[in-house]
Scaffold this motif. Sequence first.
Motif, short mmCIF file in Angstrom:
data_model
loop_
_atom_site.label_atom_id
_atom_site.label_comp_id
_atom_site.label_asym_id
_atom_site.label_seq_id
_atom_site.Cartn_x
_atom_site.Cartn_y
_atom_site.Cartn_z
N GLY A 219 0.86 -1.18 0.00
CA GLY A 219 0.00 0.00 0.00
C GLY A 219 0.90 1.23 0.00
N LEU A 220 1.43 1.55 1.17
CA LEU A 220 2.34 2.68 1.29
C LEU A 220 3.81 2.24 1.25
CD1 LEU A 220 2.75 5.71 1.69
CD2 LEU A 220 2.64 5.32 4.15
N ILE A 221 4.07 1.04 1.75
CA ILE A 221 5.44 0.52 1.78
C ILE A 221 5.52 -0.64 0.78
CG2 ILE A 221 7.26 -0.49 3.22
CD1 ILE A 221 6.46 2.32 4.15
N LEU A 222 6.47 -0.55 -0.14
CA LEU A 222 6.65 -1.60 -1.13
C LEU A 222 7.38 -2.79 -0.51
CD1 LEU A 222 7.62 0.69 -4.13
CD2 LEU A 222 5.38 -0.30 -3.61
N LYS A 223 7.30 -3.94 -1.17
CA LYS A 223 7.92 -5.15 -0.62
C LYS A 223 9.43 -5.04 -0.49
CE LYS A 223 4.36 -8.49 -1.42
NZ LYS A 223 3.89 -9.67 -2.09
N PHE B 225 6.23 3.89 -1.23
CA PHE B 225 5.60 4.05 -2.53
C PHE B 225 5.29 5.54 -2.68
CE2 PHE B 225 1.45 3.03 -5.03
CZ PHE B 225 2.06 3.38 -6.22
N GLU B 226 6.17 6.24 -3.39
CA GLU B 226 6.11 7.70 -3.42
C GLU B 226 4.83 8.25 -4.03
OE1 GLU B 226 7.66 10.24 -1.99
OE2 GLU B 226 8.80 8.72 -0.91
N ALA B 227 4.28 7.59 -5.04
CA ALA B 227 3.03 8.09 -5.63
C ALA B 227 1.91 8.08 -4.59
CB ALA B 227 2.65 7.26 -6.85
N MET B 228 1.83 7.02 -3.80
CA MET B 228 0.82 6.95 -2.74
C MET B 228 1.10 7.99 -1.67
SD MET B 228 -1.93 5.80 -1.36
CE MET B 228 -2.49 4.18 -1.81
N HIS B 229 2.37 8.12 -1.29
CA HIS B 229 2.74 9.10 -0.27
C HIS B 229 2.37 10.51 -0.72
CE1 HIS B 229 5.92 11.43 2.12
NE2 HIS B 229 4.93 11.13 2.94
N GLN B 230 2.68 10.84 -1.97
CA GLN B 230 2.35 12.17 -2.49
C GLN B 230 0.83 12.39 -2.51
OE1 GLN B 230 4.38 12.68 -6.22
NE2 GLN B 230 6.40 12.45 -5.28
N LEU B 231 0.07 11.36 -2.90
CA LEU B 231 -1.38 11.48 -2.88
C LEU B 231 -1.88 11.73 -1.46
CD1 LEU B 231 -4.23 11.18 -4.20
CD2 LEU B 231 -4.04 8.73 -3.63
N LEU B 232 -1.40 10.95 -0.51
CA LEU B 232 -1.83 11.11 0.88
C LEU B 232 -1.50 12.50 1.41
CD1 LEU B 232 -0.82 7.61 2.25
CD2 LEU B 232 -3.16 8.47 1.91
#
Length: 101
Positions: free
Chosen positions: A14-18, A23-30
């Motif tokens: 979700g936020l942390i990749l394996k 996950f920068e795209a998710m972090h930027q969205l959040l």
Amino acid sequence: MNSMKTILVDAIDGLILKDGTVFEAMHQLLETYPQRKIVLTGANDAQFKQFNLHLCPYDLFTLKHNPEKTDPRYFEILLQTYNLKAEDTVFFEHNPLLTRA
């Protein structure tokens, strides 16, 4: 009544990749939302290190697989811990089994 919903985000995939990176795209969205964010995982201590969960930029909630996130009790404990109501949350989850209402 507060209309600001708390954002719940799945940690791994979700936020942390394996590979243990954010996950920068998710972090930027959040980051575009002012609401409180809580990252959810079932990670135990070994997995916490494996996935670099210390890099998580938000509050991190885990019950170390006791119970698993697939168990409704996980969410009951989460809501109680943070004094939240389910209707006051939004959940970003990669596992379709956990996104069903």
